[in-house]
Write a protein that holds these residues in place. Structure first.
Motif, PDB file in Angstrom:
ATOM      1  N   GLU A 159      42.148  32.951  70.673  1.00 39.89           N
ATOM      2  CA  GLU A 159      42.027  33.069  69.225  1.00 39.89           C
ATOM      3  C   GLU A 159      40.779  33.840  68.808  1.00 39.89           C
ATOM      4  OE1 GLU A 159      42.550  29.137  67.599  1.00 39.89           O
ATOM      5  OE2 GLU A 159      44.621  29.050  68.288  1.00 39.89           O
ATOM      6  N   ALA A 160      39.676  33.672  69.525  1.00 42.22           N
ATOM      7  CA  ALA A 160      38.452  34.407  69.194  1.00 42.22           C
ATOM      8  C   ALA A 160      38.672  35.910  69.354  1.00 42.22           C
ATOM      9  CB  ALA A 160      37.291  33.936  70.059  1.00 42.22           C
ATOM     10  N   HIS A 174      41.272  27.596  66.035  1.00 45.34           N
ATOM     11  CA  HIS A 174      40.077  28.274  65.526  1.00 45.34           C
ATOM     12  C   HIS A 174      40.184  28.400  64.003  1.00 45.34           C
ATOM     13  CE1 HIS A 174      37.022  31.325  64.958  1.00 45.34           C
ATOM     14  NE2 HIS A 174      36.694  31.268  66.245  1.00 45.34           N
ATOM     15  N   ASP A 234      38.521  29.972  61.638  1.00 45.17           N
ATOM     16  CA  ASP A 234      38.440  31.302  61.039  1.00 45.17           C
ATOM     17  C   ASP A 234      39.720  32.093  61.274  1.00 45.17           C
ATOM     18  OD1 ASP A 234      35.908  30.888  60.014  1.00 45.17           O
ATOM     19  OD2 ASP A 234      34.896  31.784  61.732  1.00 45.17           O
ATOM     20  N   TRP A 235      40.278  32.011  62.492  1.00 45.41           N
ATOM     21  CA  TRP A 235      41.533  32.710  62.777  1.00 45.41           C
ATOM     22  C   TRP A 235      42.666  32.104  61.948  1.00 45.41           C
ATOM     23  CZ3 TRP A 235      43.870  36.847  63.529  1.00 45.41           C
ATOM     24  CH2 TRP A 235      45.140  36.935  64.080  1.00 45.41           C
ATOM     25  N   LYS A 236      42.661  30.785  61.823  1.00 45.25           N
ATOM     26  CA  LYS A 236      43.699  30.104  61.038  1.00 45.25           C
ATOM     27  C   LYS A 236      43.681  30.601  59.595  1.00 45.25           C
ATOM     28  CE  LYS A 236      45.680  25.557  60.493  1.00 45.25           C
ATOM     29  NZ  LYS A 236      46.355  25.133  61.685  1.00 45.25           N
TER      30      LYS A 236
END
Length: 103
Positions: free
Chosen positions: A58-59, A89, A91-93
């Motif tokens: 995800e990062a 994650h 931020d990704w979400k």
């Protein structure tokens, strides 16, 4: 693409997401980014495809998203239905929630 430079294509396994991505690549010149790419520097205003994004860290997806946004690049992500509920994650979400999703 319009304003949505990054799009998430969701569907059941075997529904044809990868096939559609290949058609898109043929007609747009989009580049498939291989999962093995430890780091990829995107080019401005180019189109990319990340197939089976649920397999990617995800990062790493967040990094690609942020690069694409700053470079005005286009990215088509493919994933199975329900992918959004498996993202850990934060931020990704939030980026995925803001993305145009096609089913």
């Amino acid at each position: 693409w319009g304003e949505a430079r990054q799009t998430l294509l969701l569907g059941e396994k075997g529904a044809g997401k990868t096939h559609l991505a290949h058609i898109f690549s043929t007609h747009s010149g989009a580049t498939f980014l291989p999962y093995t790419s430890a780091f990829t520097t995107l080019k401005p205003k180019q189109a990319y495809i990340i197939d089976d994004c649920q397999e990617w860290p995800e990062a790493r997806l967040l990094d690609i998203f942020n690069q694409a946004k700053s470079l005005e690049a286009y990215v088509l992500y493919t994933a199975p239905l329900g992918y959004e509920e498996t993202i850990l994650h934060a931020d990704w979400k939030s980026r995925v929630a803001a993305m145009r999703a096609l089913y």
